[in-house]
Motif scaffolding. Structure first.
Motif, PDB file in Angstrom:
ATOM      1  N   LEU A 248     -12.712  -7.957 -15.408  1.00 35.67           N
ATOM      2  CA  LEU A 248     -11.327  -8.285 -15.731  1.00 35.67           C
ATOM      3  C   LEU A 248     -10.374  -7.182 -15.287  1.00 35.67           C
ATOM      4  O   LEU A 248      -9.304  -7.452 -14.733  1.00 35.67           O
ATOM      5  CB  LEU A 248     -11.183  -8.531 -17.230  1.00 35.67           C
TER       6      LEU A 248
ATOM      7  N   ILE B 299      -6.211 -13.565  -7.624  1.00 35.68           N
ATOM      8  CA  ILE B 299      -5.976 -14.415  -8.799  1.00 35.68           C
ATOM      9  C   ILE B 299      -7.198 -15.289  -9.067  1.00 35.68           C
ATOM     10  O   ILE B 299      -7.613 -15.459 -10.222  1.00 35.68           O
ATOM     11  CB  ILE B 299      -4.699 -15.254  -8.613  1.00 35.68           C
ATOM     12  N   ALA B 300      -7.792 -15.833  -7.998  1.00 34.28           N
ATOM     13  CA  ALA B 300      -9.009 -16.638  -8.171  1.00 34.28           C
ATOM     14  C   ALA B 300     -10.139 -15.781  -8.749  1.00 34.28           C
ATOM     15  O   ALA B 300     -10.882 -16.226  -9.634  1.00 34.28           O
ATOM     16  CB  ALA B 300      -9.422 -17.249  -6.837  1.00 34.28           C
ATOM     17  N   TYR B 301     -10.284 -14.554  -8.256  1.00 34.13           N
ATOM     18  CA  TYR B 301     -11.311 -13.648  -8.774  1.00 34.13           C
ATOM     19  C   TYR B 301     -11.066 -13.340 -10.246  1.00 34.13           C
ATOM     20  O   TYR B 301     -11.991 -13.344 -11.058  1.00 34.13           O
ATOM     21  CB  TYR B 301     -11.327 -12.354  -7.953  1.00 34.13           C
ATOM     22  N   LEU B 302      -9.816 -13.075 -10.587  1.00 32.39           N
ATOM     23  CA  LEU B 302      -9.487 -12.794 -11.981  1.00 32.39           C
ATOM     24  C   LEU B 302      -9.808 -14.001 -12.859  1.00 32.39           C
ATOM     25  O   LEU B 302     -10.315 -13.849 -13.975  1.00 32.39           O
ATOM     26  CB  LEU B 302      -8.019 -12.409 -12.105  1.00 32.39           C
ATOM     27  N   GLY B 303      -9.557 -15.196 -12.349  1.00 35.03           N
ATOM     28  CA  GLY B 303      -9.890 -16.404 -13.105  1.00 35.03           C
ATOM     29  C   GLY B 303     -11.382 -16.549 -13.326  1.00 35.03           C
ATOM     30  O   GLY B 303     -11.820 -16.918 -14.423  1.00 35.03           O
ATOM     31  N   THR B 304     -12.183 -16.248 -12.303  1.00 29.58           N
ATOM     32  CA  THR B 304     -13.637 -16.346 -12.480  1.00 29.58           C
ATOM     33  C   THR B 304     -14.139 -15.291 -13.457  1.00 29.58           C
ATOM     34  O   THR B 304     -15.051 -15.549 -14.235  1.00 29.58           O
ATOM     35  CB  THR B 304     -14.388 -16.197 -11.145  1.00 29.58           C
ATOM     36  N   GLN B 305     -13.535 -14.113 -13.418  1.00 29.90           N
ATOM     37  CA  GLN B 305     -13.937 -13.069 -14.355  1.00 29.90           C
ATOM     38  C   GLN B 305     -13.544 -13.433 -15.786  1.00 29.90           C
ATOM     39  O   GLN B 305     -14.290 -13.160 -16.724  1.00 29.90           O
ATOM     40  CB  GLN B 305     -13.319 -11.721 -13.965  1.00 29.90           C
ATOM     41  N   ALA B 306     -12.401 -14.077 -15.942  1.00 27.84           N
ATOM     42  CA  ALA B 306     -11.997 -14.521 -17.282  1.00 27.84           C
ATOM     43  C   ALA B 306     -12.950 -15.596 -17.793  1.00 27.84           C
ATOM     44  O   ALA B 306     -13.324 -15.595 -18.974  1.00 27.84           O
ATOM     45  CB  ALA B 306     -10.559 -15.044 -17.248  1.00 27.84           C
ATOM     46  N   ALA B 307     -13.360 -16.500 -16.898  1.00 28.12           N
ATOM     47  CA  ALA B 307     -14.325 -17.531 -17.305  1.00 28.12           C
ATOM     48  C   ALA B 307     -15.662 -16.895 -17.672  1.00 28.12           C
ATOM     49  O   ALA B 307     -16.318 -17.302 -18.636  1.00 28.12           O
ATOM     50  CB  ALA B 307     -14.511 -18.542 -16.173  1.00 28.12           C
TER      51      ALA B 307
ATOM     52  N   ARG C 119     -15.312 -15.378 -21.094  1.00 28.61           N
ATOM     53  CA  ARG C 119     -15.370 -16.416 -22.114  1.00 28.61           C
ATOM     54  C   ARG C 119     -16.797 -16.900 -22.324  1.00 28.61           C
ATOM     55  O   ARG C 119     -17.250 -17.088 -23.443  1.00 28.61           O
ATOM     56  CB  ARG C 119     -14.480 -17.595 -21.695  1.00 28.61           C
TER      57      ARG C 119
END
Length: 180
Positions: free
Chosen positions: A28, A75-83, A86
């Protein structure tokens, strides 16, 4: 007579912490740093572009495109890291990733490059073999179900790329043993 242990107790495993596994928070933080750096560079490219004028053939167009794409990928990488964060917080005992498939893909890519460079097999056959091998490594379905499909897609894909490069763009790719 002793009573068997309840199933919950038999399947319970002590939680262990692996010191070599990076914290999910690290991904993240890295994603946030990449987004912030990309936005800063994108803003700078736009500022320089506005001063000099932005044209398709101008020297400021490429930095704007590259930094814009950087921001989107970050942004896509940050989204995958957030997923992933979670998922880890909801499933602490999830299966750990292995390095087997990436290492085998790297070996396959090196073999593909060696075949293209040092043999007379040619682009089309080497690409078909590479595509089928990579698809098999990445597939979760049984080999017998998808091997024909992968081979057909590999042939169509490699022929399309070969003919597009050699006939339309005039870029020579190794023909090899096929009379193309």
């Amino acid at each position: 007579m002793t009573q068997p242990a309840p199933p919950e107790a038999a399947s319970a495993t002590p939680e262990t912490s692996d010191a070599t596994e990076p914290s999910p928070l690290a991904g993240l933080v890295a994603g946030a740093v990449l987004v912030a750096a990309g936005l800063g560079l994108f803003t700078r490219a736009l500022t320089v572009g506005a001063d000099r004028g932005i044209t398709l053939g101008g020297p400021t167009f490429a930095p704007i495109v590259v930094t814009g794409l950087w921001v989107l990928v970050a942004i896509a990488y940050l989204g995958t890291q957030a997923a992933r964060w979670r998922r880890r917080t909801t499933q602490p005992n999830a299966a750990r990733p292995t390095w087997r498939v990436p290492i085998m893909l790297l070996a396959l890519l090196i073999a593909y490059a060696v075949v293209l460079k040092y043999t007379t097999v040619g682009y089309v056959l080497a690409t078909v073999a590479f595509y089928v091998g990579a698809a098999q490594l990445l597939s979760t379905r049984p080999r017998r179900e998808v091997i024909v499909r992968d081979a057909i897609v590999g042939v169509v894909l490699s022929l399309t790329i070969y003919l597009s490069f050699t006939k339309l763009l005039g870029i020579a790719l190794p023909a090899g043993v096929l009379p193309l």
